[in-house]
Design an enzyme around this catalytic site. Structure first.
Site, PDB file in Angstrom:
ATOM      1  N   HIS A 256      41.939   2.514  -2.280  1.00 21.56           N
ATOM      2  CA  HIS A 256      42.649   2.192  -1.038  1.00 21.56           C
ATOM      3  C   HIS A 256      42.840   3.442  -0.179  1.00 21.56           C
ATOM      4  O   HIS A 256      43.962   3.862   0.084  1.00 21.56           O
ATOM      5  CB  HIS A 256      43.996   1.548  -1.352  1.00 21.56           C
ATOM      6  N   ASN A 257      41.759   4.006   0.253  1.00 22.56           N
ATOM      7  CA  ASN A 257      41.795   5.236   1.040  1.00 22.56           C
ATOM      8  C   ASN A 257      41.149   5.005   2.399  1.00 22.56           C
ATOM      9  O   ASN A 257      40.824   3.876   2.764  1.00 22.56           O
ATOM     10  CB  ASN A 257      41.103   6.376   0.287  1.00 22.56           C
ATOM     11  N   ARG A 258      40.968   6.079   3.153  1.00 21.47           N
ATOM     12  CA  ARG A 258      40.422   5.931   4.507  1.00 21.47           C
ATOM     13  C   ARG A 258      38.969   5.461   4.492  1.00 21.47           C
ATOM     14  O   ARG A 258      38.503   4.884   5.480  1.00 21.47           O
ATOM     15  CB  ARG A 258      40.567   7.253   5.266  1.00 21.47           C
ATOM     16  N   ILE A 259      38.263   5.677   3.391  1.00 27.47           N
ATOM     17  CA  ILE A 259      36.877   5.184   3.312  1.00 27.47           C
ATOM     18  C   ILE A 259      36.878   3.662   3.259  1.00 27.47           C
ATOM     19  O   ILE A 259      36.080   2.999   3.927  1.00 27.47           O
ATOM     20  CB  ILE A 259      36.157   5.763   2.084  1.00 27.47           C
ATOM     21  N   HIS A 260      37.794   3.102   2.474  1.00 22.70           N
ATOM     22  CA  HIS A 260      37.908   1.645   2.411  1.00 22.70           C
ATOM     23  C   HIS A 260      38.301   1.078   3.777  1.00 22.70           C
ATOM     24  O   HIS A 260      37.768   0.057   4.216  1.00 22.70           O
ATOM     25  CB  HIS A 260      38.946   1.244   1.362  1.00 22.70           C
ATOM     26  N   ASP A 322      45.544  -1.005   5.337  1.00 24.29           N
ATOM     27  CA  ASP A 322      46.019  -0.474   4.052  1.00 24.29           C
ATOM     28  C   ASP A 322      46.685   0.889   4.207  1.00 24.29           C
ATOM     29  O   ASP A 322      46.731   1.682   3.260  1.00 24.29           O
ATOM     30  CB  ASP A 322      44.858  -0.360   3.057  1.00 24.29           C
ATOM     31  N   ASP A 431      37.435  -7.319   3.914  1.00 26.01           N
ATOM     32  CA  ASP A 431      38.302  -6.647   2.955  1.00 26.01           C
ATOM     33  C   ASP A 431      37.799  -6.774   1.517  1.00 26.01           C
ATOM     34  O   ASP A 431      38.032  -5.892   0.692  1.00 26.01           O
ATOM     35  CB  ASP A 431      39.713  -7.225   3.068  1.00 26.01           C
ATOM     36  N   GLN A 482      34.514  -8.125 -12.629  1.00 23.07           N
ATOM     37  CA  GLN A 482      33.707  -8.447 -11.467  1.00 23.07           C
ATOM     38  C   GLN A 482      33.215  -9.900 -11.493  1.00 23.07           C
ATOM     39  O   GLN A 482      33.149 -10.556 -10.454  1.00 23.07           O
ATOM     40  CB  GLN A 482      32.518  -7.481 -11.375  1.00 23.07           C
TER      41      GLN A 482
END
EC number: 3.1.4.-
Length: 593
Positions: A256-260, A322, A431, A482
Site C-alpha cells: 500500500h505505497n505510492r506505487i500501488h 490509500d 484497485d 491467490q
C-alpha cells in the site's frame, strides 16, 4: 403569439433548463446580480430560442435581452484566451465550425438536493443528465478550412503546442514548496509515460527511476492527456504541491505505497480511455469535451461519457485512495482498538481515514489546485471523490456488483447516479487489478502483498494475537491465497464488467486482455496447488466461520508493499480456495462491519 403559446414555450424552456444552479435560485429582489445569475439567465433565453416555432419578433426581443445581459470587460477572444479555450471548434455532431461561448464547458449539469444523507454527503437525485443549452455551443458560418477532417482533439493539440511555444505554464519548470523540481517539458517527453495507454504499463521500471515522484509524474501525464489543466485552469504549482505531498504521505511499506496508488490511477485511465463495446454507452455529447482515443472507432469510451469534473474526481480519488495506509487490515485495527477504528466506529476505518486525511491535505492553501471550481462544482467534486474512495472498501464489493447487475437493463449514462456507479466499478477494478496483469507484473504484486501480510502476522505474534490466515510467514500459502482471491473477488467483478462490455477489447483480440491474463494467472496458481498437493487440485474447501477469509479479501484489494523472493517455498495446507460466492459475500459483510 397567444398567452397560452407563450406559457407553453416558457414551461418547455424551464423543462430543458440547465441545472448548473438549483431551481428557483434566481432572486433579484434586493440581491446582488452575480456572474452565475447572468449565465443562468442567458442559458434560459438560449433554451427558449431553440424553439423553432417561436415568432420572429419574440425571438428578436429575446436576442436583444441576451445582448443586454452580456458582460464584456474583455473582447470575446480575450476571454477565450484567458481560459485557454479555442474560439472556434468543430461540432462533434455535424462537423460545422462553432463558436465556444465564454461559459466553462467543463462539467455535466448538476442538480443538488438540499437533503443530505446520513453521512452528511449531498443526495444525488436519479434524474436525467440534461444536455447543455445552446449557450455553450453556437453554430457559426465556417471559414475555409485547409483540413476538413480535423477533429476537436486535433485542434486542442495544436493549441497546446502553440501555448508551449508561447511560454505559458505548460513548459515551465515548477518547484514545489518542499523543493522538488518538475520540468514539464521533460515530463511531456518521458518514454515511460508514453506507455500509459498500455495495460502492461512498466510501473516498477518507472518507480525505480523515480521512487519519490512516480505518483505525481503519472498524475500530471494523465491530467495533461485529459486536458484537465486547460479546462479547469489548474495551477501547476498547486497541482505539484498537492500530488507530491500526497505521495510523500504514503508509507514505505511493501504494497500500500505510492506505487500501488499510481497503478490504480493508471488502471482508471486505461479502463476509461479505451473504446468499449457496451450497449448502454451513447454517442458523445457537447456535455463532455473529451473524445475517445480512437475517434473513428465504432465504439465509445467511458471517458467520453463522463463529464470532465467526474473524470478529474475519479483520477484524483485513485491517487488519494490509500493515503497514509499503515499496512494493516481494517480487522486488525478494530481488534487492537486503534485510534482510527475508534474515530470511525469500526466502519470502513481505513477508507474513511484515507479520504479524510488526503482531503485535509488538499485543503491547504498551497495545495488547493481545484481553487477555480465554483461552489456547485466544488461540492460535487468532493462528493464524487469521497464516494470513489469509500467504494474501495471490499465490504461494499458484492453489494456494488449486485447493484450493477440488477440495474444493467436500465442503466442510462445520462443519469448521474448511473455514471457514479460506473465510476465505482472502474476504481474497484483498478484497485484489485493485479491478477489481470501479465504474469510478470502480477507475480511482483503478489510478492508485495504477501510480505505486507507477513509483517502484520509478525505484529500479531508480538501482541499475542491469533495470526490471521495467510499472514504467517512460517506457513506461507501463496497459491491458495491467490486462487481464492481470483475466484471469489476479482473474477465476479471482471466477469460482470466484461459481460456488459465495460472492459476494453483491443483490435485483433476477441476478448479483453484483462480476462485473458486473469484466466492464465489463475491456471498457473492452480497448477502450483496441484504440484504441492501431489498432482490433485482440491476442489472441496472448508471455511471456518468466515474469519479465515477476512484478511484475504480485505488486504488484496488495497495493498502496497516491497517484494520478497518470488521463489519462496510455500507449503499449502489451508483449504479456502473454493469458497462459494454466496459464502464469500456473507463473510465479507461480517468482516467489515
Amino acid at each position: 403569439m397567444s398567452d397560452g403559446h407563450m406559457q407553453r414555450t416558457f414551461h418547455e424552456a424551464m423543462r430543458q433548463r440547465r441545472t448548473s444552479l438549483p431551481a428557483n435560485s434566481l432572486s433579484l429582489n434586493g440581491a446582488k446580480v452575480t456572474g452565475s445569475s447572468l449565465s443562468e439567465a442567458k442559458g434560459l433565453i438560449a433554451d427558449m430560442l431553440m424553439n423553432k416555432e417561436l415568432p420572429g419578433n419574440v425571438a428578436s426581443c429575446l436576442r436583444a435581452v441576451t445582448m443586454l445581459l452580456e458582460q464584456r470587460p474583455l473582447p470575446l477572444n480575450g476571454l477565450l484566451n484567458d481560459f485557454g479555450l479555442p474560439s472556434v471548434v468543430e461540432n462533434p455532431y455535424g462537423g460545422e465550425s462553432m463558436v465556444v461561448g465564454a461559459s466553462k464547458p467543463r462539467i455535466s449539469n448538476i442538480t443538488f438536493s438540499t437533503v443530505t444523507s446520513a453521512t452528511g454527503l449531498p443526495t444525488v437525485p436519479a434524474e436525467p443528465n440534461k444536455a447543455r443549452s445552446s449557450s455553450y455551443w453556437k453554430t457559426e458560418a465556417s471559414p475555409s478550412n485547409n483540413n476538413e477532417h480535423e477533429t476537436p482533439v486535433d485542434l486542442l493539440r495544436k493549441i497546446s503546442v502553440s501555448r508551449k511555444e508561447s511560454g505559458t505554464h505548460v513548459d515551465t519548470v515548477v518547484t514545489t514548496i518542499d523543493g522538488q523540481r518538475y520540468d514539464t517539458r521533460e515530463l511531456d517527453t518521458d518514454p515511460d509515460l508514453a506507455e500509459t495507454a498500455v495495460w502492461s504499463f512498466p510501473i516498477f521500471q518507472m518507480s525505480r527511476k523515480h521512487p519519490q515522484t512516480i505518483l505525481s509524474r503519472l498524475t500530471y501525464n494523465i491530467f495533461q492527456q485529459a486536458e484537465l489543466f486547460r479546462i479547469f485552469k489548474v495551477s501547476p504549482i498547486k497541482f505539484f504541491n498537492f500530488f507530491h505531498a500526497l505521495e510523500k504521505g504514503y508509507w514505505e511499506i511493501p504494497y500500500h505505497n505510492r506505487i500501488h496508488a499510481a497503478d490504480v490511477l493508471h488502471g482508471c485511465y486505461y479502463l476509461s480511455a479505451h473504446p468499449v463495446r457496451s450497449t448502454f454507452l451513447t454517442p458523445k455529447t457537447p456535455d463532455s469535451v473529451l473524445t475517445p482515443p480512437h475517434p473513428h472507432h465504432q465504439h465509445s469510451s467511458i471517458m467520453s461519457q463522463l463529464s470532465t469534473l467526474e473524470l478529474m474526481a475519479l483520477f484524483t480519488a485513485a491517487a488519494m485512495h490509500d493515503y497514509d495506509h499503515p499496512g494493516r487490515t481494517n480487522a486488525f485495527l478494530v481488534q487492537v482498538e486503534d485510534k482510527k477504528a475508534i474515530l470511525y466506529n469500526d466502519r470502513s476505518v481505513l477508507e474513511n481515514h484515507h479520504a479524510a486525511e488526503s482531503w485535509k491535505l488538499l485543503n491547504k492553501p498551497e495545495n488547493h489546485f481545484i481553487e477555480n471550481l465554483d461552489p456547485a462544482e466544488m461540492k460535487r467534486f468532493r462528493y464524487l471523490v469521497l464516494e470513489y474512495i469509500l467504494a474501495t472498501d471490499l465490504k461494499q464489493h458484492f453489494e456494488i456488483i449486485m447493484t450493477f447487475t440488477e440495474r444493467l437493463t436500465e442503466i442510462d449514462v445520462q443519469v448521474e447516479t448511473d455514471r457514479l456507479l460506473i465510476g465505482k466499478l472502474l476504481i474497484k477494478m483498478a484497485d484489485i487489478n493485479s491478477p489481470t496483469k501479465p504474469y510478470g507484473l502480477h507475480r511482483q504484486w503478489t510478492d508485495r502483498i504477501c510480505e505486507e501480510f507477513y509483517e502484520q502476522g509478525d505484529d500479531e505474534r508480538r501482541r499475542g494475537l491469533p495470526i490471521t490466515p495467510y499472514m504467517d510467514r512460517g506457513d506461507a500459502q501463496v497459491a491458495k491465497l491467490q486462487d481464492s482471491f481470483i475466484a471469489h473477488v476479482v473474477s465476479p467483478l471482471a466477469t460482470a464488467m466484461n459481460e456488459c462490455g465495460l472492459l476494453p477489447i483491443l483490435p485483433g483480440l476477441d476478448t479483453s486482455e484483462l480476462i485473458i491474463n486473469m484466466e492464465h494467472n489463475h491456471r498457473k496458481w492452480k497448477e502450483q496447488i496441484e504440484l504441492e498437493n501431489g498432482g490433485s487440485y482440491e476442489a472441496q474447501i472448508t471455511c471456518n466461520g468466515g474469519t479465515a477469509v477476512n484478511g484475504v479479501i480485505e488486504e488484496e484489494s488495497a495493498s502496497t508493499s516491497d517484494s520478497p523472493d518470488p521463489r519462496r517455498d510455500s507449503p499449502l495446507d489451508s483449504d479456502l480456495s473454493q469458497v462459494p460466492f454466496t459464502i464469500c459475500c456473507s463473510i465479507a459483510e461480517e468482516e467489515y462491519v
